[in-house]
Write an enzyme that holds these catalytic residues in place. Sequence first.
Site, PDB file in Angstrom:
ATOM      1  N   ASP A   1      28.886   1.246   9.257  1.00 48.08           N
ATOM      2  CA  ASP A   1      29.622   2.444   9.674  1.00 48.08           C
ATOM      3  C   ASP A   1      31.080   2.448   9.204  1.00 48.08           C
ATOM      4  O   ASP A   1      31.963   2.973   9.880  1.00 48.08           O
ATOM      5  CB  ASP A   1      29.575   2.618  11.213  1.00 48.08           C
ATOM      6  CG  ASP A   1      28.143   2.662  11.724  1.00 48.08           C
ATOM      7  OD1 ASP A   1      27.274   3.172  10.982  1.00 48.08           O
ATOM      8  OD2 ASP A   1      27.898   2.200  12.848  1.00 48.08           O
TER       9      ASP A   1
ATOM     10  N   LYS B   1      30.673   4.435   4.337  1.00 47.46           N
ATOM     11  CA  LYS B   1      30.080   4.271   2.993  1.00 47.46           C
ATOM     12  C   LYS B   1      29.593   5.602   2.433  1.00 47.46           C
ATOM     13  O   LYS B   1      29.785   5.905   1.250  1.00 47.46           O
ATOM     14  CB  LYS B   1      28.901   3.277   3.049  1.00 47.46           C
ATOM     15  CG  LYS B   1      29.318   1.874   3.482  1.00 47.46           C
ATOM     16  CD  LYS B   1      28.125   0.960   3.642  1.00 47.46           C
ATOM     17  CE  LYS B   1      27.201   1.307   4.783  1.00 47.46           C
ATOM     18  NZ  LYS B   1      27.770   1.140   6.121  1.00 47.46           N
TER      19      LYS B   1
ATOM     20  N   GLY C   1      22.819   5.203   9.059  1.00 46.92           N
ATOM     21  CA  GLY C   1      23.215   6.582   9.346  1.00 46.92           C
ATOM     22  C   GLY C   1      24.476   6.821   8.549  1.00 46.92           C
ATOM     23  O   GLY C   1      25.530   6.306   8.897  1.00 46.92           O
ATOM     24  N   HIS C   2      24.351   7.513   7.430  1.00 41.98           N
ATOM     25  CA  HIS C   2      25.495   7.728   6.537  1.00 41.98           C
ATOM     26  C   HIS C   2      25.927   9.185   6.612  1.00 41.98           C
ATOM     27  O   HIS C   2      25.102  10.087   6.512  1.00 41.98           O
ATOM     28  CB  HIS C   2      25.110   7.358   5.092  1.00 41.98           C
ATOM     29  CG  HIS C   2      24.794   5.901   4.926  1.00 41.98           C
ATOM     30  ND1 HIS C   2      24.416   5.349   3.742  1.00 41.98           N
ATOM     31  CD2 HIS C   2      24.825   4.874   5.823  1.00 41.98           C
ATOM     32  CE1 HIS C   2      24.222   4.047   3.906  1.00 41.98           C
ATOM     33  NE2 HIS C   2      24.453   3.739   5.160  1.00 41.98           N
TER      34      HIS C   2
ATOM     35  N   GLN D   1      24.311  -0.736   6.091  1.00 42.17           N
ATOM     36  CA  GLN D   1      24.817  -1.785   6.992  1.00 42.17           C
ATOM     37  C   GLN D   1      26.110  -2.420   6.423  1.00 42.17           C
ATOM     38  O   GLN D   1      26.856  -1.723   5.770  1.00 42.17           O
ATOM     39  CB  GLN D   1      23.732  -2.844   7.262  1.00 42.17           C
ATOM     40  CG  GLN D   1      22.578  -2.342   8.144  1.00 42.17           C
ATOM     41  CD  GLN D   1      21.556  -1.489   7.418  1.00 42.17           C
ATOM     42  OE1 GLN D   1      21.028  -1.895   6.405  1.00 42.17           O
ATOM     43  NE2 GLN D   1      21.269  -0.317   7.934  1.00 42.17           N
TER      44      GLN D   1
HETATM   45  P1  GDP Z   1      28.460   4.744   7.041  1.00 47.04           P
HETATM   46  O1  GDP Z   1      27.249   4.316   7.804  1.00 47.04           O
HETATM   47  O2  GDP Z   1      29.213   3.586   6.481  1.00 47.04           O
HETATM   48  O3  GDP Z   1      28.174   5.789   6.005  1.00 47.04           O
HETATM   49  O4  GDP Z   1      29.437   5.408   8.120  1.00 47.04           O
HETATM   50  P2  GDP Z   1      29.025   6.439   9.315  1.00 47.04           P
HETATM   51  O5  GDP Z   1      28.714   7.752   8.728  1.00 47.04           O
HETATM   52  O6  GDP Z   1      27.997   5.821  10.203  1.00 47.04           O
HETATM   53  O7  GDP Z   1      30.343   6.446  10.169  1.00 47.04           O
HETATM   54  C1  GDP Z   1      31.567   6.851   9.641  1.00 47.04           C
HETATM   55  C2  GDP Z   1      32.090   8.061  10.436  1.00 47.04           C
HETATM   56  O8  GDP Z   1      33.445   8.231  10.166  1.00 47.04           O
HETATM   57  C3  GDP Z   1      31.419   9.368  10.027  1.00 47.04           C
HETATM   58  O9  GDP Z   1      31.411  10.234  11.115  1.00 47.04           O
HETATM   59  C4  GDP Z   1      32.335   9.871   8.916  1.00 47.04           C
HETATM   60  O10 GDP Z   1      32.284  11.275   8.748  1.00 47.04           O
HETATM   61  C5  GDP Z   1      33.671   9.445   9.446  1.00 47.04           C
HETATM   62  N1  GDP Z   1      34.690   9.117   8.448  1.00 47.04           N
HETATM   63  C6  GDP Z   1      34.547   8.577   7.212  1.00 47.04           C
HETATM   64  N2  GDP Z   1      35.767   8.326   6.663  1.00 47.04           N
HETATM   65  C7  GDP Z   1      36.678   8.712   7.579  1.00 47.04           C
HETATM   66  C8  GDP Z   1      38.117   8.686   7.612  1.00 47.04           C
HETATM   67  O11 GDP Z   1      38.796   8.235   6.689  1.00 47.04           O
HETATM   68  N3  GDP Z   1      38.706   9.184   8.743  1.00 47.04           N
HETATM   69  C9  GDP Z   1      37.986   9.662   9.791  1.00 47.04           C
HETATM   70  N4  GDP Z   1      38.643  10.108  10.858  1.00 47.04           N
HETATM   71  N5  GDP Z   1      36.643   9.682   9.790  1.00 47.04           N
HETATM   72  C10 GDP Z   1      36.000   9.215   8.699  1.00 47.04           C
HETATM   73  P1  IMO Z   2      24.931   1.906   8.414  1.00 47.51           P
HETATM   74  O1  IMO Z   2      24.211   1.876   7.092  1.00 47.51           O
HETATM   75  C1  IMO Z   2      25.962  -0.325  12.033  1.00 47.51           C
HETATM   76  C2  IMO Z   2      22.906  -3.109  13.560  1.00 47.51           C
HETATM   77  C3  IMO Z   2      22.215  -2.823  14.869  1.00 47.51           C
HETATM   78  C4  IMO Z   2      21.915  -4.236  15.329  1.00 47.51           C
HETATM   79  C5  IMO Z   2      21.574  -4.957  14.045  1.00 47.51           C
HETATM   80  C6  IMO Z   2      20.078  -5.050  13.770  1.00 47.51           C
HETATM   81  O2  IMO Z   2      24.982   3.253   9.036  1.00 47.51           O
HETATM   82  O3  IMO Z   2      26.265   1.252   8.303  1.00 47.51           O
HETATM   83  P2  IMO Z   2      18.281  -3.277  12.954  1.00 47.51           P
HETATM   84  O4  IMO Z   2      17.826  -1.984  13.547  1.00 47.51           O
HETATM   85  O5  IMO Z   2      18.814  -3.160  11.573  1.00 47.51           O
HETATM   86  O6  IMO Z   2      17.242  -4.361  13.042  1.00 47.51           O
HETATM   87  O7  IMO Z   2      19.487  -3.761  13.903  1.00 47.51           O
HETATM   88  O8  IMO Z   2      22.215  -4.234  13.021  1.00 47.51           O
HETATM   89  N1  IMO Z   2      22.840  -2.018  12.549  1.00 47.51           N
HETATM   90  C7  IMO Z   2      23.875  -1.262  12.186  1.00 47.51           C
HETATM   91  N2  IMO Z   2      25.143  -1.206  12.647  1.00 47.51           N
HETATM   92  N3  IMO Z   2      25.592   0.446  10.997  1.00 47.51           N
HETATM   93  C8  IMO Z   2      24.336   0.393  10.496  1.00 47.51           C
HETATM   94  O9  IMO Z   2      23.968   1.044   9.382  1.00 47.51           O
HETATM   95  C9  IMO Z   2      23.396  -0.464  11.113  1.00 47.51           C
HETATM   96  N4  IMO Z   2      22.102  -0.751  10.906  1.00 47.51           N
HETATM   97  C10 IMO Z   2      21.771  -1.709  11.774  1.00 47.51           C
HETATM   98  O10 IMO Z   2      23.066  -2.139  15.761  1.00 47.51           O
HETATM   99  O11 IMO Z   2      23.059  -4.870  15.856  1.00 47.51           O
HETATM  100 MG    MG Z   3      26.434   4.511   9.727  1.00 45.69          MG
END
Ligand code: GDP
Ligand code: IMO
Ligand code: MG
Length: 441
Positions: free
Chosen positions: A12, A15, A39-40, A227
């Site tokens: 999170d 990416k 979850g991207h 991840q």
């Molecule tokens: P990922 O799994 O690495 O793709 O990240 P996620 O989507 O799970 O979580 C990142 C969250 O932060 C999402 O809601 C993005 O829209 C948001 N986000 C990404 N870059 C920024 C940033 O520079 N500032 C803020 N405030 N939010 C961001």
């Molecule tokens: P993205 O790609 C954050 C964490 C889970 C748990 C551990 C194992 O959005 O960054 P799993 O379901 O993979 O067997 O869970 O890894 N986890 C993540 N944490 N971002 C993710 O994906 C994750 N995918 C799995 O919370 O601790």
């Molecule tokens: Mg994510």
Amino acid sequence: MTVTIVGSQLGDEGKGALVDLWGGAADVVVRYQGGDNAGHTVVEGGDEYKLSLVPSGAVRGKVGILGNGCVVNPRTLFDEIDTLRKRGLEPDVRVAERAHVIMPYHRALDGIEEEAKSDSDLDAGTTGRGIGPTYEDKAGRRGIRVGDLLDPAVLRDRLDYVVPQKRALVEEVFGLDAGEAFDVDALHEEYAAIGERLAEEGMTVDSGQYLHERHEAGDELLFEGAQGTSIDIDHGIYPYVTSSNPTAGGAAVGSGVGPTVVGQGEVVGIVKAYLSRVGTGPLPTELTGTDEPLADHIREKGGEFGTVTGRPRRIGWLDVPMLRHAARANGFTGIAVNHLDVLAGLDEVKVGHAYAFDGDEIETVPTTTEQWARCEPVLKEFEPWPEVDWTAVAEAGYEAIPENARAYLDYVSTAVGVPIYAVGVGPDRAETIELHDPFER
Ligand code: GDP
Ligand code: IMO
Ligand code: MG
């Protein structure tokens, strides 16, 4: 050439946003590990897309590959594609025939084992998507691969072997009722039909061969890690990890593209300016106790609630030993630092520069998670930066970032020993300040 995007921390990091930004120059976007635990988020002109399996390049109409290192739940894949189609996108997703399939019994077993482990605090807080049980079967040579769905007789043989074992595990080891998820006939009917749909829509490929041809033809490949390094099964905080290799080496193994090809390209670590954690296990820089109001503030402002599960994420200061570990394990050529805006307007900004560990000061992550749990952060304080109009800053460019925030960025870049390629000051594509496009070398 290739660009590999890797999470530097605990997932999170944002990416999806960088895959979207640099995806403009890519021809193919490739997921190489993980499944719908990811979850991207991509935000473009205010429109938000949450992607679990469909590679984030779909928002720009790029071909998306789910490589052999992925675990694919076809039910959620089709749901996601259908949802995106309703929003006007035409995702072109091809799935590696060597990728493993997440079956309904894997999801059931994920929940059962997490529950069993919770008595001894060994549960990882998984996403419940069946990721671990599917990789277990892959390593145990009893998995079902996407290619097997295309041949009903092979599928039948595989199910006949594995499903009675799983049923016995649930009933005899865990003493629970096994339901429809463990019924060979029902599974065969549904998954043979899924195989037909995959074949009809021309969605399966030999990912290594396909990517080799595209690369030879001069196309640009963007690898989208899911991840993050600290939840990598080899380099992370085992056992509170996911079951795959998000680290850059996974891009080769999980796609069939050789490591020399991946290594000649760029490897960009995505860094969140603080830490968020959606699972269990230790977290030395976590904001707890009297710092809890600060954690609540950052969580609310940063929207730190799981994209997949909605769980509130734990919050901590940036952990620099974790970043040094990530820079080494991945061979970063550059980093992108996101969420600088979320730290704006605080009374104090700190980072964990090192750890105090059993009387020593150490600068990287110890090998066992028990040792990591004993680490106390050695904090370094930075001058806070004010809240500003970040959209205007993003338009004006790097020099418009408040000076104290730039000092923070300089420190991070020096600590990991690589330049900053981009800075995120908001979720939208337009709120990422690009300093260097890794496709332009
Ligand atoms: P990922 O799994 O690495 O793709 O990240 P996620 O989507 O799970 O979580 C990142 C969250 O932060 C999402 O809601 C993005 O829209 C948001 N986000 C990404 N870059 C920024 C940033 O520079 N500032 C803020 N405030 N939010 C961001
Ligand atoms: P993205 O790609 C954050 C964490 C889970 C748990 C551990 C194992 O959005 O960054 P799993 O379901 O993979 O067997 O869970 O890894 N986890 C993540 N944490 N971002 C993710 O994906 C994750 N995918 C799995 O919370 O601790
Ligand atoms: Mg994510």
